[in-house]
Design a protein around this motif. Structure first.
Motif, PDB file in Angstrom:
ATOM      1  N   ARG A  40       0.829  -1.212   0.000  1.00  8.33           N
ATOM      2  CA  ARG A  40       0.000   0.000   0.000  1.00  8.33           C
ATOM      3  C   ARG A  40       0.865   1.265   0.000  1.00  8.33           C
ATOM      4  O   ARG A  40       0.423   2.311  -0.445  1.00  8.33           O
ATOM      5  CB  ARG A  40      -0.945  -0.012   1.198  1.00  8.33           C
ATOM      6  N   ASN A  63       2.033   2.243  -3.808  1.00  7.41           N
ATOM      7  CA  ASN A  63       1.208   3.152  -4.618  1.00  7.41           C
ATOM      8  C   ASN A  63       0.531   4.225  -3.757  1.00  7.41           C
ATOM      9  O   ASN A  63      -0.450   4.827  -4.160  1.00  7.41           O
ATOM     10  CB  ASN A  63       0.216   2.392  -5.494  1.00  7.41           C
ATOM     11  N   LEU A 112      -1.353   4.367  -1.212  1.00 12.05           N
ATOM     12  CA  LEU A 112      -2.643   4.314  -0.514  1.00 12.05           C
ATOM     13  C   LEU A 112      -2.376   4.589   0.958  1.00 12.05           C
ATOM     14  O   LEU A 112      -3.233   5.073   1.676  1.00 12.05           O
ATOM     15  CB  LEU A 112      -3.316   2.957  -0.710  1.00 12.05           C
ATOM     16  N   GLU A 124      -0.442  14.911  -7.438  1.00 15.28           N
ATOM     17  CA  GLU A 124      -0.374  14.605  -8.861  1.00 15.28           C
ATOM     18  C   GLU A 124       0.721  13.562  -9.133  1.00 15.28           C
ATOM     19  O   GLU A 124       0.537  12.648  -9.930  1.00 15.28           O
ATOM     20  CB  GLU A 124      -0.119  15.897  -9.661  1.00 15.28           C
ATOM     21  N   ARG A 178      -0.517  10.246  -8.219  1.00 16.31           N
ATOM     22  CA  ARG A 178      -1.431   9.754  -9.247  1.00 16.31           C
ATOM     23  C   ARG A 178      -0.644   9.131 -10.408  1.00 16.31           C
ATOM     24  O   ARG A 178      -1.032   8.106 -10.962  1.00 16.31           O
ATOM     25  CB  ARG A 178      -2.308  10.899  -9.750  1.00 16.31           C
ATOM     26  N   ARG A 196       0.441   5.781  -9.448  1.00  8.99           N
ATOM     27  CA  ARG A 196      -0.668   4.819  -9.479  1.00  8.99           C
ATOM     28  C   ARG A 196      -1.000   4.384 -10.898  1.00  8.99           C
ATOM     29  O   ARG A 196      -1.482   3.282 -11.122  1.00  8.99           O
ATOM     30  CB  ARG A 196      -1.909   5.425  -8.811  1.00  8.99           C
ATOM     31  N   LEU A 197      -0.782   5.291 -11.850  1.00  8.25           N
ATOM     32  CA  LEU A 197      -1.020   4.905 -13.239  1.00  8.25           C
ATOM     33  C   LEU A 197      -0.001   3.863 -13.678  1.00  8.25           C
ATOM     34  O   LEU A 197      -0.259   3.082 -14.583  1.00  8.25           O
ATOM     35  CB  LEU A 197      -0.928   6.136 -14.154  1.00  8.25           C
ATOM     36  N   MET A 202      -3.301  -2.019  -8.792  1.00  8.15           N
ATOM     37  CA  MET A 202      -3.423  -2.720  -7.507  1.00  8.15           C
ATOM     38  C   MET A 202      -4.634  -3.644  -7.510  1.00  8.15           C
ATOM     39  O   MET A 202      -5.709  -3.281  -7.983  1.00  8.15           O
ATOM     40  CB  MET A 202      -3.573  -1.681  -6.385  1.00  8.15           C
ATOM     41  N   PHE A 240      -6.991  -6.074  -4.857  1.00  4.96           N
ATOM     42  CA  PHE A 240      -7.290  -6.115  -3.437  1.00  4.96           C
ATOM     43  C   PHE A 240      -7.836  -7.481  -3.030  1.00  4.96           C
ATOM     44  O   PHE A 240      -8.438  -8.191  -3.828  1.00  4.96           O
ATOM     45  CB  PHE A 240      -8.334  -5.055  -3.082  1.00  4.96           C
ATOM     46  N   ASN A 271     -13.106  -5.216  -4.717  1.00  3.34           N
ATOM     47  CA  ASN A 271     -13.499  -3.811  -4.876  1.00  3.34           C
ATOM     48  C   ASN A 271     -13.922  -3.448  -6.288  1.00  3.34           C
ATOM     49  O   ASN A 271     -13.588  -2.384  -6.802  1.00  3.34           O
ATOM     50  CB  ASN A 271     -12.367  -2.875  -4.435  1.00  3.34           C
ATOM     51  N   ALA A 276     -11.972   3.869 -15.845  1.00  4.54           N
ATOM     52  CA  ALA A 276     -10.705   4.592 -15.675  1.00  4.54           C
ATOM     53  C   ALA A 276      -9.994   4.850 -17.007  1.00  4.54           C
ATOM     54  O   ALA A 276      -9.491   5.958 -17.218  1.00  4.54           O
ATOM     55  CB  ALA A 276      -9.804   3.842 -14.693  1.00  4.54           C
ATOM     56  N   VAL A 323      -9.489   8.574 -17.061  1.00  2.00           N
ATOM     57  CA  VAL A 323      -8.160   8.923 -16.582  1.00  2.00           C
ATOM     58  C   VAL A 323      -7.151   8.953 -17.721  1.00  2.00           C
ATOM     59  O   VAL A 323      -6.367   9.887 -17.839  1.00  2.00           O
ATOM     60  CB  VAL A 323      -7.714   7.925 -15.487  1.00  2.00           C
ATOM     61  N   ARG A 351      -9.591  -5.303 -15.049  1.00  2.00           N
ATOM     62  CA  ARG A 351      -9.751  -3.859 -14.884  1.00  2.00           C
ATOM     63  C   ARG A 351      -8.385  -3.194 -14.704  1.00  2.00           C
ATOM     64  O   ARG A 351      -8.114  -2.148 -15.290  1.00  2.00           O
ATOM     65  CB  ARG A 351     -10.649  -3.578 -13.678  1.00  2.00           C
ATOM     66  N   ALA A 352      -7.540  -3.817 -13.893  1.00  2.00           N
ATOM     67  CA  ALA A 352      -6.208  -3.241 -13.670  1.00  2.00           C
ATOM     68  C   ALA A 352      -5.386  -3.285 -14.961  1.00  2.00           C
ATOM     69  O   ALA A 352      -4.680  -2.329 -15.288  1.00  2.00           O
ATOM     70  CB  ALA A 352      -5.495  -3.999 -12.551  1.00  2.00           C
ATOM     71  N   MET A 381      -5.543  -0.492 -17.617  1.00  2.91           N
ATOM     72  CA  MET A 381      -4.780   0.741 -17.457  1.00  2.91           C
ATOM     73  C   MET A 381      -3.353   0.549 -17.961  1.00  2.91           C
ATOM     74  O   MET A 381      -2.542   1.476 -17.888  1.00  2.91           O
ATOM     75  CB  MET A 381      -4.778   1.180 -15.988  1.00  2.91           C
TER      76      MET A 381
END
Lengths: 271, 250
Positions: free
Chosen positions: B44, B47, B49, B78, B81, B84-85, B89, B91, B95, B109, B113, B157-158, B161
């Motif tokens: 965590r 990235n 969190l 920023e 962020r 994170r791009l 991640m 979980f 989620n 995203a 994003v 989903r991850a 990106m």
């Protein structure tokens, strides 16, 4: 069929179909008895009232339409107040959730003041005291404003709790995908919070129907005002108040029905 | 991907005591250790969190210093962020967004994003859904998926990106035993395809199969790391041996 196979392999004392039928029968018996008791109580109440000899059916028929004509006004008050209250509650909740101490304090003050004083006082204040400060409102907007600000305070807390009830992991997942804080709120948290608070908004709306009667004090021609006028004019308040009570009661029953359906639909949705 | 001197305090509680970890491109690193050893916190912190108390994280050439005193500054946020791009991640609790269908979860995203056009995002989504074997579930809502399917959708989903590294935080711990395999299979495929990943896991068998390197953590430090055969079969440290023994007993 799996059920059939099971009953073939392991014979039970009863056929599964019989048990199901018995279940269905007992459910129906419950429903029928439930309805019968309701009907009995309503008839009992009506007969009881009639037997007192104080109720004049002819008078009810005579003034009934006049009182019923207040229903649209009552509904207008409720709908506009609840809409305005939702807007206020959204702003209030944003304030209460904000890290900015000024906004947070303003929102907290609003909630405290309006929840801490009687609704009647607030309604009279809007109509009778505000003009002293140069704000003169007609009875209807004053009543709507008072109800909206009062309910907005209660609903602020509902909305805030709704946002807080969205699991923390949702925000984390959105952030981990690189979403900005405003996007996290707008796209992920608020839509879920809205689902969580919808039943509570329904409850507030039902409560609003009954509290809206208070604006009769300002002379707004809604249901209770009409009942009061007729009751005083003919010295027959028993009948006119009864009519008003029945109107409010029916309105809440109808709305509860819609609310229940809405809730069931949302529960079926996606959680 | 590199971290250097990551420290994390929760209040006075010293959870991470200087973590230096370097993960090369295409490497799959599995982090093992007792619960409370700081594995999840490390992930965590990578990235952000959790904001580390000190140290820095570098992913694909972007280095961000821990800055707990200025965590709210626009510039720092920023930068986080951007990290994170680069670091996706996963979980324990998946989620997925429950108010969106699977495919909406995947394109949300990328369109918002990364600014991809919807068509391109949909194409990407379908490619990764196919990869995790969920193309037929594209229009379902998460509530209608099993736990294993949810986690696979979250992986897709991850991937949408197109991050440089994937961080897995105990991705199978919330799953029923019979659903663990399907998720581990997907992860193993990704590892063999050369997706860079750091996985916090209790699945020793999986670590043995899919890891290029196993890292053993205890009390907020990395005690031992190396190839899976060495760390899992013939650990140098007494603590690692104790952990593995106790772990295999239960």
């Amino acid at each position: 069929m799996a059920v059939g196979e099971l009953s073939e392999k392991r014979p039970t004392r009863y056929e599964i179909e019989d048990v199901e039928a018995a279940d269905r029968r007992s459910r129906w018996r419950f429903r029928i008895l439930f309805a019968v008791v309701w009907l009995g109580l309503i008839i009992g109440l009506a007969v009881g009232l009639a037997l007192t000899g104080r109720i004049d059916p002819a008078f009810i028929l005579e003034v009934g339409p006049f009182i019923l004509d207040g229903t649209p006004t009552t509904l207008l008050i409720c709908f506009s107040s609840i809409l305005l209250a939702c807007v206020l509650a959204t702003l209030g909740a944003l304030g209460r959730l904000s890290g900015n101490p000024v906004l947070n304090a303003i929102a907290s003050f609003y909630v405290s003041l309006l929840r801490g004083t009687p609704l009647v006082v607030q309604i009279l204040f809007w109509y009778l005291a505000l003009p002293q400060f140069g704000v003169v409102l007609d009875a209807l907007p004053a009543g709507i404003g008072a109800l909206a600000f009062n309910y907005g305070a209660y609903m602020t807390e509902i909305f805030r709790a709704g946002v807080e009830a969205v699991p923390r992991g949702q925000q984390e997942a959105a952030r981990a995908l690189g979403m900005r804080e405003s996007e996290v709120m707008r796209r992920i948290v608020f839509p879920q919070a809205l689902r969580i608070v919808t039943p509570a908004i329904g409850n507030e709306f039902i409560a609003m129907i009954k509290d809206s009667a208070l604006v009769y004090l300002l002379g707004v021609r809604e249901v209770l005002w009409r009942a009061d006028v007729m009751g005083t004019r003919f010295f027959r308040s028993t009948e006119t108040l009864l009519i008003a009570a029945v109107v409010y009661w029916i309105l809440t029953i109808v709305l509860s029905f819609f609310q229940e359906r809405l809730e069931r639909r949302m529960a079926r949705g996606d959680r | 991907m590199r971290t250097s001197g990551i420290e994390k305090y929760f209040g006075r509680n010293h959870v991470l005591r200087g973590i230096d970890l370097e993960v090369r491109r295409r490497e799959a690193v599995m982090v093992i250790g007792r619960s409370g050893s700081g594995k999840t916190t490390l992930l965590r912190c990578i990235n952000f969190l959790e904001e580390p108390t000190s140290g820095w994280v570098e992913v694909d050439g972007l280095r961000v210093e821990a800055d707990p005193l200025h965590a709210r500054s626009r510039r720092h946020r920023e930068q986080i962020r951007q990290i994170r791009l680069r670091a996706g991640m996963l979980f324990q609790e998946f989620n997925l967004f429950p108010h969106m269908s699977v495919v909406q979860n995947l394109i949300e995203a990328p369109t918002r994003v990364r600014g991809l056009p919807r068509d391109a995002a949909l194409e990407l989504a379908e490619r990764y859904l196919e990869k995790v074997g969920l193309l037929d579930k594209r229009n379902e809502y998460p509530a209608r998926l099993s736990g294993g399917q949810k986690q696979r959708a979250a992986i897709a989903r991850a991937l949408c990106m197109e991050p440089k590294v994937l961080l897995f935080d105990e991705p199978t711990s919330a799953l029923d035993p019979e659903l663990i395999g399907e998720v581990l299979n997907v992860m193993e495929d990704l590892a063999h395809e050369g997706v860079t990943m750091i996985v916090v896991t209790h699945e020793m068998h999986f670590a043995r199969e899919a890891a290029d390197r196993v890292v053993f953590m205890e009390d907020g430090v990395i005690l031992e790391q190396g190839p899976p055969e060495q760390v899992l079969n013939d650990p140098h440290r007494e603590e690692t041996r104790n952990f593995l023994r106790r772990f295999l007993q239960t």
